[in-house]
Design a protein around this motif. Structure first.
Motif, mmCIF file in Angstrom:
data_model
loop_
_atom_site.group_PDB
_atom_site.id
_atom_site.type_symbol
_atom_site.label_atom_id
_atom_site.label_comp_id
_atom_site.label_asym_id
_atom_site.label_seq_id
_atom_site.Cartn_x
_atom_site.Cartn_y
_atom_site.Cartn_z
ATOM 1 N N GLU A 1 33.742 15.013 36.901
ATOM 2 C CA GLU A 1 32.713 16.051 36.894
ATOM 3 C C GLU A 1 32.627 16.671 38.286
ATOM 4 N N ASP B 1 31.453 19.730 33.493
ATOM 5 C CA ASP B 1 31.715 18.441 32.864
ATOM 6 C C ASP B 1 33.158 18.002 33.128
ATOM 7 N N ASP B 2 33.557 16.877 32.532
ATOM 8 C CA ASP B 2 34.874 16.321 32.866
ATOM 9 C C ASP B 2 36.028 17.182 32.356
#
Ligand SMILES: [Fe+2]
Ligand SMILES: [Fe+2]
Length: 490
Positions: free
Chosen positions: A421, A445-446
């Protein structure tokens, strides 16, 4: 030794002489001090020791005084703050240790608040605190219900516990943020007026600017995180004005850390706001040049320190000349070893105000985008440079204070986490040992999806199997990811 005395025997006012908010702030402070004192002796001595007994009696008495006057006693921890019956306690240098110790113990056992009932006696406090400290040490993630069950098992029913609140759902933080935005916008507007009128050869009034500085100082003494966050906006078109305001904010927050009084902070704030006033007497054609500065241009730029002194002489409406502001205007580029400019004729020492403003100025200038600096440096890199490169001519003690203020990762730094992230540093961690684990806002986000406004997380948070949930791997430039840091602070 009497145990029910709760204010020092100085003959001064006792807690009972105060009412409302001012009572709660004082009594709350005393509660924090006695709570911390009790936790310390419980850790050191067996329960029957006299020091433990005295500390617990004192704590129980303080709690009872609040209960008698207020009818209730609730102590709540919310990110970096402690509230007693919804009055926020002021955090300052001398209660910093007690604050962070209490906050980290409560946080470690997942307790957001505790309510004390009138029947709480010294023994109840002993059981309650011993339990919290033991659970915090063991790292057990019990629910507040389970903790209450354990208390009840030990025969203690005079406490009620509430769960932890998420850092960003507190009303207080929203209000503080709004107030900070108003202060910031107003400061920029007034600074713009003053600088423009100097540019047009007029003599601006100092009174308005004094009110602006007071607003900034008051805001920082009340809650500094929001105002420090706003310095990351760094509006390119308004650089001259936002730079002055940012340097003022950083200087005041730093001066406060270094122990200056409120009146000294007013003086320092004024000096910081005016440090570059001399630039309003430098032609705009020189200030706005992106490259190819001639010798003449450099001479103009290097003249801004003493041009600032001249401009300050022309300020209207002051009883006395802003002497300290003049000193700062002339000294802020001199450097500690006097290798900067202007070159002093006689040996001298840069004043402490000038050294503070030099650090604040160096930081804001290097992290901003300006005409001749299209890619600013990362805040962390700038701090490291000021600390490690003696040629920057900064006072090492002041730089250390500044790093302490901003954290190893200053507010507004883009960081890459081991969860893949991306996050922006929101506030430094209130626990001094956790300088490398700030409070951050997850902005991607990832998988690289940008999140807005994104959640706040505390990097000291641990997973169910121990170990930290998230850790910073490195810092990066937000431009690389198309992220505008300022968007997350407005
Ligand atoms: Fe300057
Ligand atoms: Fe400057």
């Amino acid at each position: 030794m009497t145990s029910n005395r709760i204010t020092p025997a100085t003959g001064g006012p006792t807690l009972n002489d105060f009412t409302g908010d001012s009572f709660l702030r004082r009594a709350g402070r005393q509660l924090v001090v006695t709570l911390y004192g009790a936790m310390r002796v419980i850790r050191l001595y067996p329960p029957e020791n006299e020091a433990v007994r005295n500390a617990l009696d004192e704590l129980a008495t303080t709690a009872r005084t609040i209960l008698e006057k207020e009818g209730e006693l609730e102590c709540r921890a919310s990110s970096e703050f402690i509230f007693v019956n919804s009055t926020r306690l002021r955090l300052d240098l001398d209660n910093y240790a007690s604050f962070s110790q209490i906050l980290s113990t409560l946080r470690a056992c997942g307790v957001g608040s505790f309510r004390v009932l009138p029947e709480a006696r010294s023994r109840d406090w002993l059981v309650f605190l011993s339990l919290l400290m033991a659970e915090a040490k063991a790292g057990n993630e019990l629910t507040t219900g389970e903790l209450l069950g354990k208390l009840e098992g030990a025969g203690v029913t005079s406490f009620d516990l509430g769960p932890q609140q998420h850092a960003d759902d507190s009303d207080f933080q929203e209000r503080a943020k709004e107030a900070a935005k108003r202060t910031y916008a107003q400061s920029v507007a007034v600074t713009r007026d003053v600088i423009n009128s100097v540019r047009m050869g007029q003599a601006p009034s100092i009174r308005k600017i004094k009110r602006v500085v007071q607003g900034i100082v008051d805001q920082i003494l009340n809650e500094e995180t929001s105002l420090l966050g706003l310095t990351t906006i760094r509006d390119y078109d308004e650089y001259t004005f936002t730079h002055s305001v940012n340097v003022c904010i950083f200087s005041v927050a730093l001066g406060r850390r270094l122990g200056l009084s409120k009146l000294q902070l007013y003086d320092l704030g004024l000096a910081a706001l005016f440090h570059d006033l001399g630039k309003s007497r430098v032609p705009l054609s020189v200030l706005n040049k992106t490259d190819g500065l001639t010798d003449d241009d450099w001479r103009w730029l290097a003249a801004h320190p003493w041009l600032g002194v001249l401009a300050l002489f022309h300020m209207r409406g002051q009883q006395e000349l802003p002497y300290r502001a003049m000193v700062v205007a002339v000294e802020h580029h001199m450097k500690m070893d006097l290798t900067g400019y202007p070159k002093p004729i006689r040996p001298r020492e840069q004043s402490i105000f000038s050294r503070i403003v030099a650090v604040a100025d160096g930081f804001d200038a290097a992290t901003s985008r300006r005409a001749y600096q299209t890619v600013p440096m990362s805040p962390a890199a700038v701090l490291a440079g000021m600390r490690d490169n003696p040629r920057r001519g900064m006072d090492p003690v002041v730089v250390k204070g500044f790093i302490n203020l901003l954290g190893v990762f200053p507010v507004g730094t883009l960081v890459v986490l081991d969860t893949f992230e991306l996050a922006i540093v929101h506030a430094s961690n209130p626990v001094p040992e956790a300088m490398s684990r700030p409070i951050v806002r997850i902005v991607s986000d990832d998988r690289g999806n940008v999140l807005y406004p994104g959640n706040l997380v505390d990097l000291t948070e641990q997973g169910p199997s121990g170990g930290y949930k998230r850790t910073i791997i490195k810092t990066d430039t937000p431009e690389r990811y198309g992220i505008n840091v300022g968007d997350y602070f407005v």
